[in-house]
Motif scaffolding. Structure first.
Motif, PDB file in Angstrom:
ATOM      1  N   VAL A  52       6.542 -37.515 -78.743  1.00 43.10           N
ATOM      2  CA  VAL A  52       7.171 -36.022 -79.268  1.00 43.10           C
ATOM      3  C   VAL A  52       8.395 -36.061 -78.178  1.00 43.10           C
ATOM      4  CG1 VAL A  52       7.283 -33.730 -79.446  1.00 43.10           C
ATOM      5  CG2 VAL A  52       5.263 -35.124 -80.005  1.00 43.10           C
ATOM      6  N   ALA A  53       9.545 -35.989 -78.934  1.00 43.23           N
ATOM      7  CA  ALA A  53      10.932 -35.547 -78.049  1.00 43.23           C
ATOM      8  C   ALA A  53      11.235 -34.067 -78.407  1.00 43.23           C
ATOM      9  CB  ALA A  53      11.864 -36.624 -78.286  1.00 43.23           C
ATOM     10  N   LEU A  54      11.681 -33.294 -77.513  1.00 42.56           N
ATOM     11  CA  LEU A  54      12.144 -32.173 -77.575  1.00 42.56           C
ATOM     12  C   LEU A  54      13.792 -32.136 -77.371  1.00 42.56           C
ATOM     13  CD1 LEU A  54       9.772 -29.924 -75.636  1.00 42.56           C
ATOM     14  CD2 LEU A  54       9.907 -30.379 -77.728  1.00 42.56           C
ATOM     15  N   LEU A  55      14.466 -31.648 -78.569  1.00 45.62           N
ATOM     16  CA  LEU A  55      15.990 -31.536 -78.325  1.00 45.62           C
ATOM     17  C   LEU A  55      16.096 -29.866 -78.186  1.00 45.62           C
ATOM     18  CD1 LEU A  55      18.733 -32.670 -78.587  1.00 45.62           C
ATOM     19  CD2 LEU A  55      18.470 -31.996 -81.060  1.00 45.62           C
ATOM     20  N   ARG A  56      17.141 -29.728 -76.977  1.00 40.44           N
ATOM     21  CA  ARG A  56      17.584 -28.256 -76.574  1.00 40.44           C
ATOM     22  C   ARG A  56      19.016 -28.122 -77.031  1.00 40.44           C
ATOM     23  NH1 ARG A  56      17.695 -24.763 -71.415  1.00 40.44           N
ATOM     24  NH2 ARG A  56      17.785 -22.509 -72.651  1.00 40.44           N
ATOM     25  N   TYR A  57      19.196 -27.232 -78.125  1.00 40.08           N
ATOM     26  CA  TYR A  57      20.616 -26.886 -78.298  1.00 40.08           C
ATOM     27  C   TYR A  57      20.890 -25.389 -78.046  1.00 40.08           C
ATOM     28  CZ  TYR A  57      24.754 -26.286 -81.319  1.00 40.08           C
ATOM     29  OH  TYR A  57      25.697 -25.567 -81.682  1.00 40.08           O
ATOM     30  N   GLY A  58      22.271 -25.019 -77.387  1.00 40.13           N
ATOM     31  CA  GLY A  58      22.452 -23.752 -76.908  1.00 40.13           C
ATOM     32  C   GLY A  58      23.785 -23.686 -76.820  1.00 40.13           C
ATOM     33  N   SER A  59      23.941 -22.674 -75.972  1.00 37.08           N
ATOM     34  CA  SER A  59      25.440 -22.230 -75.701  1.00 37.08           C
ATOM     35  C   SER A  59      25.660 -21.926 -74.261  1.00 37.08           C
ATOM     36  CB  SER A  59      26.176 -21.193 -76.621  1.00 37.08           C
ATOM     37  OG  SER A  59      25.511 -20.006 -76.207  1.00 37.08           O
ATOM     38  N   VAL A  60      26.684 -22.197 -73.431  1.00 39.07           N
ATOM     39  CA  VAL A  60      26.841 -22.134 -72.048  1.00 39.07           C
ATOM     40  C   VAL A  60      27.966 -21.518 -71.898  1.00 39.07           C
ATOM     41  CG1 VAL A  60      25.316 -23.900 -71.147  1.00 39.07           C
ATOM     42  CG2 VAL A  60      27.676 -24.566 -71.492  1.00 39.07           C
ATOM     43  N   LEU A  61      28.484 -21.007 -70.662  1.00 40.41           N
ATOM     44  CA  LEU A  61      29.545 -20.466 -70.243  1.00 40.41           C
ATOM     45  C   LEU A  61      30.818 -21.392 -70.364  1.00 40.41           C
ATOM     46  CD1 LEU A  61      31.426 -17.885 -69.063  1.00 40.41           C
ATOM     47  CD2 LEU A  61      30.809 -18.975 -66.831  1.00 40.41           C
ATOM     48  N   ASP A  62      32.023 -21.142 -70.787  1.00 43.99           N
ATOM     49  CA  ASP A  62      32.907 -22.179 -70.864  1.00 43.99           C
ATOM     50  C   ASP A  62      33.819 -21.743 -69.724  1.00 43.99           C
ATOM     51  OD1 ASP A  62      35.430 -23.408 -71.297  1.00 43.99           O
ATOM     52  OD2 ASP A  62      35.204 -23.208 -73.754  1.00 43.99           O
TER      53      ASP A  62
ATOM     54  N   THR B   6       9.612 -17.515 -73.034  1.00 42.94           N
ATOM     55  CA  THR B   6       9.360 -17.914 -74.172  1.00 42.94           C
ATOM     56  C   THR B   6       8.510 -19.193 -74.427  1.00 42.94           C
ATOM     57  OG1 THR B   6      11.108 -19.329 -74.693  1.00 42.94           O
ATOM     58  CG2 THR B   6      11.457 -17.013 -75.374  1.00 42.94           C
ATOM     59  N   ILE B   7       7.672 -19.255 -75.530  1.00 44.74           N
ATOM     60  CA  ILE B   7       6.929 -20.431 -75.774  1.00 44.74           C
ATOM     61  C   ILE B   7       7.858 -21.876 -75.893  1.00 44.74           C
ATOM     62  CG2 ILE B   7       5.536 -21.646 -77.380  1.00 44.74           C
ATOM     63  CD1 ILE B   7       3.892 -19.388 -75.988  1.00 44.74           C
ATOM     64  N   ALA B   8       8.842 -22.017 -76.189  1.00 43.20           N
ATOM     65  CA  ALA B   8       9.889 -22.824 -76.140  1.00 43.20           C
ATOM     66  C   ALA B   8      10.164 -23.166 -74.642  1.00 43.20           C
ATOM     67  CB  ALA B   8      11.091 -22.788 -76.954  1.00 43.20           C
ATOM     68  N   LYS B   9      10.376 -22.154 -73.847  1.00 44.71           N
ATOM     69  CA  LYS B   9      10.712 -22.497 -72.445  1.00 44.71           C
ATOM     70  C   LYS B   9       9.693 -23.211 -71.846  1.00 44.71           C
ATOM     71  CE  LYS B   9      12.353 -20.531 -68.095  1.00 44.71           C
ATOM     72  NZ  LYS B   9      13.714 -20.628 -67.977  1.00 44.71           N
ATOM     73  N   PHE B  10       8.313 -22.733 -72.245  1.00 46.05           N
ATOM     74  CA  PHE B  10       7.280 -23.425 -71.336  1.00 46.05           C
ATOM     75  C   PHE B  10       6.957 -24.979 -71.930  1.00 46.05           C
ATOM     76  CE2 PHE B  10       6.693 -18.922 -70.097  1.00 46.05           C
ATOM     77  CZ  PHE B  10       6.566 -18.931 -68.920  1.00 46.05           C
ATOM     78  N   HIS B  11       7.263 -24.916 -73.258  1.00 44.11           N
ATOM     79  CA  HIS B  11       7.209 -26.235 -73.678  1.00 44.11           C
ATOM     80  C   HIS B  11       8.047 -27.284 -73.091  1.00 44.11           C
ATOM     81  CE1 HIS B  11       4.424 -26.201 -76.971  1.00 44.11           C
ATOM     82  NE2 HIS B  11       4.808 -25.080 -77.515  1.00 44.11           N
ATOM     83  N   ARG B  12       9.223 -26.813 -72.792  1.00 42.92           N
ATOM     84  CA  ARG B  12      10.338 -27.583 -72.075  1.00 42.92           C
ATOM     85  C   ARG B  12      10.008 -27.947 -70.565  1.00 42.92           C
ATOM     86  NH1 ARG B  12      13.882 -23.727 -74.603  1.00 42.92           N
ATOM     87  NH2 ARG B  12      14.393 -22.918 -72.475  1.00 42.92           N
ATOM     88  N   MET B  13       9.288 -27.009 -69.968  1.00 45.72           N
ATOM     89  CA  MET B  13       9.269 -27.157 -68.447  1.00 45.72           C
ATOM     90  C   MET B  13       7.845 -28.140 -68.443  1.00 45.72           C
ATOM     91  SD  MET B  13       9.576 -23.161 -67.180  1.00 45.72           S
ATOM     92  CE  MET B  13       8.716 -23.447 -65.743  1.00 45.72           C
ATOM     93  N   GLY B  14       6.860 -28.030 -69.490  1.00 43.69           N
ATOM     94  CA  GLY B  14       5.690 -28.816 -69.361  1.00 43.69           C
ATOM     95  C   GLY B  14       6.332 -30.465 -69.482  1.00 43.69           C
ATOM     96  N   THR B  15       7.119 -30.511 -70.740  1.00 44.42           N
ATOM     97  CA  THR B  15       7.552 -31.932 -71.307  1.00 44.42           C
ATOM     98  C   THR B  15       8.251 -32.455 -70.026  1.00 44.42           C
ATOM     99  OG1 THR B  15       7.698 -31.113 -73.291  1.00 44.42           O
ATOM    100  CG2 THR B  15       9.022 -33.031 -72.706  1.00 44.42           C
ATOM    101  N   GLU B  16       8.991 -31.741 -69.338  1.00 47.99           N
ATOM    102  CA  GLU B  16       9.848 -32.260 -68.280  1.00 47.99           C
ATOM    103  C   GLU B  16       8.839 -32.822 -67.062  1.00 47.99           C
ATOM    104  OE1 GLU B  16      13.896 -29.299 -67.811  1.00 47.99           O
ATOM    105  OE2 GLU B  16      12.107 -28.625 -66.813  1.00 47.99           O
ATOM    106  N   ARG B  17       7.782 -32.128 -66.986  1.00 51.47           N
ATOM    107  CA  ARG B  17       7.045 -32.607 -65.897  1.00 51.47           C
ATOM    108  C   ARG B  17       5.814 -33.816 -66.566  1.00 51.47           C
ATOM    109  NH1 ARG B  17       9.607 -28.151 -65.364  1.00 51.47           N
ATOM    110  NH2 ARG B  17       9.971 -27.400 -63.238  1.00 51.47           N
ATOM    111  N   GLY B  18       6.191 -34.008 -67.693  1.00 51.91           N
ATOM    112  CA  GLY B  18       5.046 -35.038 -68.107  1.00 51.91           C
ATOM    113  C   GLY B  18       3.706 -34.774 -68.980  1.00 51.91           C
ATOM    114  N   TYR B  19       4.001 -33.221 -69.107  1.00 57.17           N
ATOM    115  CA  TYR B  19       2.485 -32.842 -69.850  1.00 57.17           C
ATOM    116  C   TYR B  19       2.574 -33.003 -71.331  1.00 57.17           C
ATOM    117  CZ  TYR B  19       1.600 -31.258 -64.968  1.00 57.17           C
ATOM    118  OH  TYR B  19       1.111 -31.190 -63.896  1.00 57.17           O
ATOM    119  N   GLY B  20       3.668 -33.138 -71.912  1.00 57.84           N
ATOM    120  CA  GLY B  20       3.822 -33.267 -73.277  1.00 57.84           C
ATOM    121  C   GLY B  20       3.394 -34.638 -73.890  1.00 57.84           C
ATOM    122  N   PRO B  21       3.036 -34.793 -75.258  1.00 55.46           N
ATOM    123  CA  PRO B  21       2.530 -35.967 -75.757  1.00 55.46           C
ATOM    124  C   PRO B  21       3.918 -37.031 -75.796  1.00 55.46           C
ATOM    125  CG  PRO B  21       2.440 -34.184 -77.503  1.00 55.46           C
ATOM    126  CD  PRO B  21       2.978 -33.500 -76.108  1.00 55.46           C
TER     127      PRO B  21
END
Length: 129
Positions: A78-88, A60-75
């Protein structure tokens, strides 16, 4: 996806003591609107030479935004917050755990990768047919 490929659905329930128990329920078809297809792709004779199905719904676009931000390609402002669910991992859990984190607030060893969200469903082989 798994229920279509294997022709079974996993159902959670509780025993008389309230302990979590899992059962497998056979399903024979999948329906959507006016379309019906057989469940259990791996068991179909036409799939005899099918070894696995690789699936991902996260390109998804959101995933590619996260991957770019992690590697220093974002402004920088700007901060990205990821919220979701994981296996308990609790054996009695029937719902996932929720989590949130600021993208990039961790080391490079934890960077998100494309294969991380891929699932490989492997055929049970000839005994399943």
């Amino acid at each position: 996806m798994a229920s279509y490929l294997y022709g079974h659905r996993t159902v959670a329930g509780r025993d008389g003591n309230g302990a979590l128990m899992w059962t497998s329920e056979k399903i024979t078809e999948h329906r959507y609107a006016d379309t019906t297809i057989p469940s259990g792709l791996f068991a179909l004779p036409e799939a005899a030479h099918l070894a696995a199905v690789i699936f991902s719904n996260s390109a998804t676009i959101a995933k590619f935004h996260r991957m770019g931000t992690e590697r220093g390609y974002g402004p920088e402002d700007v901060a990205l917050l990821r919220y979701g669910s994981v296996l308990d991992p609790d054996p009695g859990a029937v719902r996932p755990r929720h989590h949130a984190y600021v993208v990039g607030d961790y080391g490079p060893e934890d960077h998100e990768t494309s294969p991380r969200a891929s699932t490989s469903c492997i055929t049970p082989g000839p005994a399943h047919r």
